[in-house]
Write an enzyme that holds these catalytic residues in place. Structure first.
Site, PDB file in Angstrom:
ATOM      1  NE  ARG A  83      34.559 -23.124 -74.377  1.00  0.00           N
ATOM      2  CZ  ARG A  83      35.381 -21.815 -73.613  1.00  0.00           C
ATOM      3  NH1 ARG A  83      35.497 -22.557 -72.241  1.00  0.00           N
ATOM      4  NH2 ARG A  83      35.674 -20.563 -73.898  1.00  0.00           N
ATOM      5  NE  ARG A 103      38.457 -23.022 -75.685  1.00  0.00           N
ATOM      6  CZ  ARG A 103      38.546 -21.290 -75.273  1.00  0.00           C
ATOM      7  NH1 ARG A 103      39.491 -22.111 -73.943  1.00  0.00           N
ATOM      8  NH2 ARG A 103      38.260 -20.586 -75.955  1.00  0.00           N
ATOM      9  CE1 TYR A 152      32.623 -22.115 -78.584  1.00  0.00           C
ATOM     10  CE2 TYR A 152      31.620 -22.246 -76.651  1.00  0.00           C
ATOM     11  CZ  TYR A 152      31.565 -22.664 -77.862  1.00  0.00           C
ATOM     12  OH  TYR A 152      32.925 -23.931 -76.692  1.00  0.00           O
ATOM     13  CG  HIS A 188      33.487 -16.080 -76.542  1.00  0.00           C
ATOM     14  ND1 HIS A 188      31.726 -16.825 -75.762  1.00  0.00           N
ATOM     15  CD2 HIS A 188      34.251 -16.613 -76.229  1.00  0.00           C
ATOM     16  CE1 HIS A 188      32.089 -17.868 -76.376  1.00  0.00           C
ATOM     17  NE2 HIS A 188      33.235 -18.107 -76.665  1.00  0.00           N
ATOM     18  CE  LYS A 209      40.703 -20.313 -79.770  1.00  0.00           C
ATOM     19  NZ  LYS A 209      39.624 -20.239 -80.021  1.00  0.00           N
ATOM     20  CG  HIS A 247      34.045 -27.102 -78.933  1.00  0.00           C
ATOM     21  ND1 HIS A 247      35.315 -26.344 -78.995  1.00  0.00           N
ATOM     22  CD2 HIS A 247      33.859 -25.771 -79.195  1.00  0.00           C
ATOM     23  CE1 HIS A 247      35.877 -25.639 -78.642  1.00  0.00           C
ATOM     24  NE2 HIS A 247      35.361 -24.750 -79.172  1.00  0.00           N
TER      25      HIS A 247
END
Length: 181
Positions: free
Chosen positions: A132, A40, A164, A155, A64, A129
């Site tokens: 990633r 990230r 994603y 995830h 995160k 993002h």
């Protein structure tokens, strides 16, 4: 917040790298580390030289999730990193802001850098993002192993990972492309 996409074309990745290089190696390396590690942006921006210098892996506690993450620095990325950090102090942030003595680049500024380069290439739906997601998209397309990618991204399910990285969008688009009643 707007939805961003991975870069699905290798030629566009190369163009993005070249566009970022126009303003120096910092911006190029931000993108390069992002698309080659899947970290990230918040974790990338907190990296210091000692986190990558003479290392085989980047080991961090994700901001995160607070989980520990260990990512291999492959030989190609290692060479790029070594060239980039040459002459830097161990305690320097890898991606220093131009404001302050040794302050990291902000998320907002990282977004601006990537978005500016993307707009010069007429790319849309690009943000921090994107790095990633680009990593994930290409990793999946090369290895076809959603379980490994799910683990890399932390995830909770394969369906979240596929959504994603935009694979579900690609599949949906493909099924509708020639569908006409």
């Amino acid at each position: 917040m707007k939805y961003v996409q991975p870069i699905r074309d290798r030629e566009l990745i190369k163009k993005m790298k070249n566009e970022l290089l126009k303003n120096g190696s910092r911006n190029f390396m931000l993108f390069n580390i992002g698309i080659n590690t899947g970290l990230r942006v918040s974790d990338i921006l907190s990296l210091k030289v000692f986190d990558v210098k003479d290392k085989t892996h980047i080991t961090i506690n994700e901001q995160k999730t607070k989980k520990q993450k260990r990512i291999l620095i492959n030989s190609n990325l290692k060479k790029d990193i070594d060239d980039y950090i040459y002459g830097m102090n161990d305690c320097d942030y890898l991606f220093k802001s131009r404001k302050g003595e040794n302050c990291p680049l902000s998320r907002v500024q990282a977004y601006r850098i990537l978005n500016y380069a993307a707009s010069n290439l007429n790319l849309s739906e690009i943000g921090t993002h994107t790095m990633r997601k680009t990593f994930g998209y290409w990793h999946y397309n090369i290895y076809k192993d959603v379980a490994i990618l799910q683990d890399i991204f932390n995830h909770s399910s394969p369906s979240i990972t596929l959504r994603y990285i935009g694979i579900n969008d690609d599949i949906k688009d493909k099924t509708i492309k020639d569908f006409y009643l």
